[in-house]
Design an enzyme around this catalytic site. Structure first.
Site, PDB file in Angstrom:
ATOM      1  N   ARG A 244      -0.730  -1.794  -7.059  1.00 24.37           N
ATOM      2  CA  ARG A 244      -1.048  -2.886  -6.132  1.00 24.37           C
ATOM      3  C   ARG A 244      -2.071  -3.837  -6.765  1.00 24.37           C
ATOM      4  O   ARG A 244      -1.948  -5.060  -6.656  1.00 24.37           O
ATOM      5  CB  ARG A 244      -1.576  -2.290  -4.824  1.00 24.37           C
TER       6      ARG A 244
ATOM      7  N   TYR B 230     -11.137  -9.975  -6.772  1.00 23.45           N
ATOM      8  CA  TYR B 230     -10.321 -10.452  -7.885  1.00 23.45           C
ATOM      9  C   TYR B 230     -10.822 -11.778  -8.467  1.00 23.45           C
ATOM     10  O   TYR B 230     -10.171 -12.342  -9.336  1.00 23.45           O
ATOM     11  CB  TYR B 230      -8.870 -10.633  -7.437  1.00 23.45           C
TER      12      TYR B 230
ATOM     13  N   HIS C 204      -2.096   2.587  -5.816  1.00 19.68           N
ATOM     14  CA  HIS C 204      -3.072   1.514  -5.582  1.00 19.68           C
ATOM     15  C   HIS C 204      -3.335   0.723  -6.867  1.00 19.68           C
ATOM     16  O   HIS C 204      -3.601  -0.485  -6.812  1.00 19.68           O
ATOM     17  CB  HIS C 204      -4.371   2.091  -5.032  1.00 19.68           C
TER      18      HIS C 204
ATOM     19  N   HIS D 107      -4.917  -8.821   3.577  1.00 19.31           N
ATOM     20  CA  HIS D 107      -6.350  -8.701   3.834  1.00 19.31           C
ATOM     21  C   HIS D 107      -6.727  -9.598   5.009  1.00 19.31           C
ATOM     22  O   HIS D 107      -6.441 -10.794   4.997  1.00 19.31           O
ATOM     23  CB  HIS D 107      -7.164  -9.126   2.606  1.00 19.31           C
TER      24      HIS D 107
ATOM     25  N   LYS E 233      -2.547  -1.931   7.938  1.00 17.99           N
ATOM     26  CA  LYS E 233      -3.726  -1.332   8.554  1.00 17.99           C
ATOM     27  C   LYS E 233      -3.859  -1.787  10.003  1.00 17.99           C
ATOM     28  O   LYS E 233      -3.609  -2.933  10.326  1.00 17.99           O
ATOM     29  CB  LYS E 233      -4.977  -1.729   7.772  1.00 17.99           C
TER      30      LYS E 233
ATOM     31  N   ARG F 193       0.853  -1.181   0.000  1.00 23.33           N
ATOM     32  CA  ARG F 193       0.000   0.000   0.000  1.00 23.33           C
ATOM     33  C   ARG F 193       0.893   1.237   0.000  1.00 23.33           C
ATOM     34  O   ARG F 193       2.037   1.201   0.455  1.00 23.33           O
ATOM     35  CB  ARG F 193      -0.905   0.024   1.228  1.00 23.33           C
TER      36      ARG F 193
END
Length: 298
Positions: free
Chosen positions: A241, A273, A238, A264, A173, A149
């Site tokens: 990414r 995806y 992004h 994630h 995150k 990220r």
């Protein structure tokens, strides 16, 4: 400070202390709640169902995904107010629950990626090589080669990179640490850039006030795309990414592996995806299954 402003701040503080919410998440909540407060005349924290029901009329021009986010922000805020005793009822059942159709992520073709790296390679072959080119090489290797990220890349410390380890330890995150595989080519590019950075620097990509900002990173990426003949509007950190994820799936990676690589916490986030993975599976059935080799219509 008004009641709305005070309670919004307390709500955001709760998100940080209890969930480790990222700066980006906090900014989104703040924007949604402050805009709703303005619409309600500074009475958001005391708004009843009738007032809350009127909020969606101000969101008519917004995409479903944005409406869903705003509704989610308000539901969580009202739930906080009730739980903390600032009000005795939750009016959020008056908010819409739009069907959320997630758009496919923007990405780049293999040809466009090749153009970006070809231009970098040409710059690295020049003598003397420009430090900005070496930095650019490291940035692209990490964004496209490891799927970082933007916030993870700009916040990389020099100590995150060691020449003998095939991975990075980064904070993603919620301040959660994760291991990110890094290719030999990326290690070389990053190591070369590190040679241009003062050893006293804390950050791998320093600026005069700390590390480079995400805004500056966006500018660097778009400037390079323009030089490579690619529309700058098509690219961002992004998007690189997404290209990392898309091209890995096209190459045979599975969603669980991709979930780990992207950091994630929930597989549902990675499932955006699946349009790529599904296409690959159809091709496998059509061309690799034993029955596909038999002529059954004789």
């Amino acid at each position: 400070m008004s009641d709305d402003a005070n309670l919004i701040e307390r709500f955001l503080e709760m998100l940080v202390s209890e969930t480790g919410a990222s700066h980006h998440t906090l900014s989104a909540y703040r924007t949604d709640l402050e805009q709703a407060s303005i619409i309600t005349g500074g009475r958001l924290c005391t708004a009843d169902r009738e007032i809350v029901r009127q909020l969606p009329s101000h969101w008519r021009e917004l995409q479903n995904s944005t409406v869903a986010r705003k509704s989610s922000s308000l539901r969580r805020f009202f739930g906080f107010l009730v739980e903390e005793g600032f009000r005795d009822h939750d009016p959020s059942d008056a908010l819409p629950k739009p069907g959320l159709v997630r758009s496919l992520p923007k990405t780049l073709s293999h040809g466009e990626i090749a153009l970006l790296f070809q231009l970098i390679a040409e710059g690295l072959d020049c003598e003397p090589v420009k430090p900005a080119t070496v930095r650019l090489s490291a940035i692209f290797e990490l964004l496209y080669g490891s799927g970082l990220r933007a916030s993870e890349l700009v916040g990389l410390q020099r100590s995150s990179i060691t020449g003998d380890k095939p991975f990075l330890i980064i904070k993603g995150k919620g301040e959660k640490e994760r291991l990110v595989p890094i290719s030999q080519q990326a290690r070389v590019a990053v190591g070369r850039w590190a040679g241009f950075v003062d050893q006293k620097e804390k950050w791998l990509f320093p600026s005069r006030t700390g590390h480079i900002s995400r805004i500056r990173l966006f500018q660097i990426i778009k400037e390079h795309a323009a030089r490579a003949g690619i529309n700058p509007a098509k690219i961002s950190p992004h998007v690189l990414r997404h290209a990392f994820a898309t091209h890995l799936l096209e190459g045979g990676a599975d969603l669980r592996a991709l979930q780990t690589l992207l950091g994630h916490s929930d597989i549902s986030t990675t499932q955006i995806y699946t349009h790529i993975d599904s296409a690959r599976l159809v091709e496998l059935v059509n061309h690799r299954h034993p029955l596909s080799q038999l002529n059954l219509l004789r």
